[in-house]
Enzyme design. Structure first.
Site: not given
Ligand code: PLP
Length: 402
Positions: A144, A228, A257
């Site tokens: 993702f 990531d 985030k």
């Protein structure tokens, strides 16, 4: 005080007027503080999702809120057409903390990943002399990396279904399979893009030799290892970057985030000169990227991470957390995976899906969200009090126990 709209009305309005692109748990939240959130009727919950790890520093951290308010009253957005007095100092702080020479700021995680893809390709053409248009990037099943058309083009499942046609230049390989990576490498591979621990995939921890093996292959074939860390980084897995747990250093990293502690969308692509200097004026950018408000918020969020020793806290509490989860005597649990304050509880098919367990936890004052039907993902804010963590573990034992 603003007028509050009651629960049922909020649900009705959302159902009637909002796009149905999520399937939220049946709770309407109106306040948060630290590891807790409250619904409109004043019921208190422990937040075991932490906005997909954007709220590692806890909800409404007073230091980050103060920085946000102060900067909003002073200067919020200049665009990068002009300099601003928060940008340089923040990049310097992030570079020093992360150990990378340069920072490129964006807003959302997906934009940071897009930046990584663009950097890797440009690096390949300009430093490795790959024929134009031939650059390849190796990625992994279950990944993702965000929701842009380029990114969903190399993901699997419903996130890509009927969103094509997609761009070329990506090859999806089984996560954890070094032989597959070795076989897929050719002279046009510019990068391997990997989540060190797959978050949305269900907190999947790869075999211990996977990241070191990727590092070796990238070194041998002169390709970039790009991690990531948008979900796994900034303390979630018990390290500043999860890939460091495997003893490797990535050539470039994406973060987002928790970079802002949940107060504002801020993301960044981190790399050394050799990669970052492929960007020259006009080749990449973002209107909001690097704005003073984002810098002030992220600056405070990093200070909180360091001053409150949240990375160390995640590692320390995480050990107890995972060992207690692994000790639950349950007819439903197939496997418990995780690192730091981050766990995926994989249920057996006979359990009938993770959703009903999330509903049962909710009734006990704990908000968690299933991922991939059969996995309960647990990721509380890293500031969670030890007694709250223990209370949540008691509830999990009750709900999942024999
Ligand atoms: C959440 C996430 C993204 C995308 O971030 P957005 O801010 O939602 O665009 C990218 N990569 C990983 C690993 C993520 O968890």
């Amino acid at each position: 005080m603003r007028e509050t709209t009651d629960d049922r009305r909020c649900l009705e309005l959302e159902d009637r007027y909002a796009a149905h692109n999520y399937h939220p748990l049946d709770v309407v939240l109106s306040r948060g503080e630290g590891a807790h959130v409250w619904d409109t009727e004043g019921r208190r919950y422990l937040d075991f999702l932490a906005a997909y790890s954007a709220v590692n520093q806890g909800h409404n951290h007073p230091r980050i809120v103060a920085a946000l308010i102060e900067q909003a009253k002073t200067l919020a957005l200049t665009s990068r057409a002009f300099h601003n007095d928060r940008f340089g100092p923040f990049c310097a702080k992030l570079a020093a903390l992360s150990g990378y020479e340069r920072v490129l700021m964006m807003n959302t995680g997906a934009e940071a990943v897009e930046t990584a893809i663009k950097a890797a390709r440009k690096w390949g053409y300009e430093r490795k002399d790959i024929p134009d248009g031939k650059a390849r990037i190796l990625v992994f099943s279950g990944n993702f990396h965000g929701r842009t058309t380029t990114i969903v083009g190399f993901s699997d499942g419903e996130s890509r279904h009927h969103f094509g046609p997609f761009g070329e230049g990506f090859q999806v390989l089984p996560f954890g399979d070094l032989d597959a990576v070795r076989a897929a490498f050719d002279e046009n591979v510019v990068a391997v893009l990997v989540e060190p621990i797959q978050g949305e995939g269900g907190v999947i921890v790869p075999p211990p030799d996977f990241l070191p093996g990727l590092r070796r292959l990238c070194d041998q074939r002169h390709a970039l290892l790009i991690c990531d860390e948008i979900q796994s980084g900034l303390g979630r897995a018990g390290a500043l970057f999860a890939h460091r747990l495997a003893g490797v250093r990535a050539d470039a990293v994406t973060i987002g985030k928790a970079l802002s502690g949940g107060l504002y969308p801020v993301s960044a692509f981190l790399a050394d000169d050799e990669v970052m200097q492929v960007f020259t004026p006009g080749t990449h950018g973002s209107t909001y990227g690097g704005n003073p408000l984002a810098c002030a918020v992220a600056d405070a969020a990093l200070d909180v991470l360091v001053d409150e020793e949240l990375v160390e806290r995640s590692a320390r509490l995480g050990e107890r957390f995972l060992s207690r989860l692994r000790a639950i005597d349950s007819p439903w649990i197939a496997e418990v995976r995780g690192a730091g304050l981050w766990a995926g509880i994989e249920l057996l098919p006979a359990a009938g899906g993770a959703r009903r367990f999330c509903e049962a936890l909710r009734a006990r004052g704990i908000l968690a969200k299933e991922t991939h039907v059969h996995t309960i993902r647990l990721a509380p804010p890293l500031v969670i009090a030890e007694r709250d963590l223990d209370a949540a573990l008691d509830a999990l034992e009750e709900v999942l126990g024999a």
